[in-house]
Design an enzyme around this catalytic site. Structure first.
Site, PDB file in Angstrom:
ATOM      1  N   LYS A  69       0.575  -1.326   0.034  1.00  0.00           N
ATOM      2  CA  LYS A  69      -0.075  -0.309  -0.042  1.00  0.00           C
ATOM      3  C   LYS A  69       1.004   0.949   0.176  1.00  0.00           C
ATOM      4  CE  LYS A  69      -3.758  -1.778   2.558  1.00  0.00           C
ATOM      5  NZ  LYS A  69      -5.114  -1.931   2.813  1.00  0.00           N
ATOM      6  N   ASP A 105      -9.760   2.252   2.716  1.00  0.00           N
ATOM      7  CA  ASP A 105     -10.059   1.749   3.852  1.00  0.00           C
ATOM      8  C   ASP A 105     -10.504   2.717   4.776  1.00  0.00           C
ATOM      9  OD1 ASP A 105      -8.560  -0.658   2.803  1.00  0.00           O
ATOM     10  OD2 ASP A 105      -6.566   0.543   3.702  1.00  0.00           O
TER      11      ASP A 105
END
Ligand code: ATR
Length: 283
Positions: A69, A105
């Site tokens: 990420k 997220d």
């Protein structure tokens, strides 16, 4: 390679466990959209090639999971403000040939609570977050942006909690892990972001004895769906929200970018993913 069918993928290492292909495949079918969503195992030593892989293989974009990420953010040409603040991205797409990164997220976390615990943020008072890893960072930022104050962070390694506090500022406060049982009394939301409780590992040893009666308890772990923490919260009559919805909701913005259409997080989708999780547990 490019036959006009939009293709996306989830890039991770390992990536076999990812349920993202199931989720996006479900929506493609439900909405009658022609598209493909694949798993792509990307070893850490090849992560610098990610933009080139996306372009060369004709992907319209993709999801990025652990451990890539941070690299996905760094390798993008432009990123949304949340990804910039987190220094990490989980969703990539192209706009006029430029690689754009976002981090959904926190959006997935908030949307899951909005959907499954109506009024959970009514008081916007205190929240207690267990853990200070990548997932905790996204959640702490999302809670601060939603107006929670204070956001208390308790982590095994105190320095990581303190690093989060110094980055995200005034509303955040680190509490020692031993002090978390007391902190429970001061918050309306308790979040576990640690891997304790995953696959039957040790449940985080947080006592819920002092929890206020309208507190909401949530866990980002969804294998098992009812973690030990959630079972203990239910036994005390507290509202609980499992972590599966975060996975489902974080996927929505990516789908919209790659394939168009507006997918919904429904009970039927949840049931399909739960069936798949149970099948893999039994196999
Ligand atoms: P992620 O990106 O999924 O959040 P991570 O960055 O590895 O993963 O963070 C995992 C979190 O779980 C951390 O807060 C970690 O605590 P440390 O910072 O002290 O490592 C926490 N964690 C993992 N195993 C744990 C355990 N057995 N007991 C307590 N905390 C644990």
């Amino acid at each position: 390679m490019n036959d006009g069918v939009p293709r996306a993928a989830v890039f991770g290492w390992p990536v076999e466990h990812s349920r993202s292909p199931l989720v996006h495949g479900y929506w493609l079918k439900e909405l009658g959209i022609t598209g493909q969503y694949e798993r792509y195992a990307l070893p850490p030593e090849e992560v610098e090639d990610l933009p080139e892989i996306l372009r060369r293989r004709g992907f319209v974009g993709g999801n990025v999971t652990i451990p890539h990420k941070e690299a996905a953010f760094r390798l993008s040409d432009e990123a949304d403000p949340v990804a910039v603040r987190l220094g990490a991205a989980n969703t990539l797409w192209f706009e006029s040939g430029r690689l754009i990164a976002a981090n959904t997220d926190g959006f997935g976390f908030l949307s899951n609570l909005d959907a499954r615990a109506r009024g959970w943020d009514r008081n916007r008072g205190g929240a207690l977050v267990l853990g200070a890893g990548g997932a905790a960072r996204a959640i702490v930022l999302a809670l601060c942006d939603r107006g929670f104050d204070p956001v208390l962070i308790a982590n095994r390694t105190a320095e990581r909690a303190e690093a989060l506090v110094s980055q995200f500022g005034a509303a955040c406060r680190a509490v020692p892990l031993q002090g978390a049982d007391n902190a429970v009394a001061d918050v309306g939301l308790i979040v576990n972001t640690t891997s304790g409780g995953m696959n039957g590992n040790d449940d985080p040893p947080l006592s819920l004895d002092r929890a206020v009666e309208d507190a909401v308890v949530t866990d980002i772990v969804y294998t098992p769906l009812r973690t030990g923490l959630l079972r203990r919260a239910e036994a005390r009559g507290l509202r609980t929200v499992d972590g599966l919805g975060m996975l489902l909701h974080q996927a929505v913005p990516g789908f919209e970018k790659w394939f168009g259409g507006h997918p919904s997080v429904t009970e039927a989708l949840r049931a399909a993913v739960i069936d798949d999780l149970e099948a893999s547990r039994c196999s």
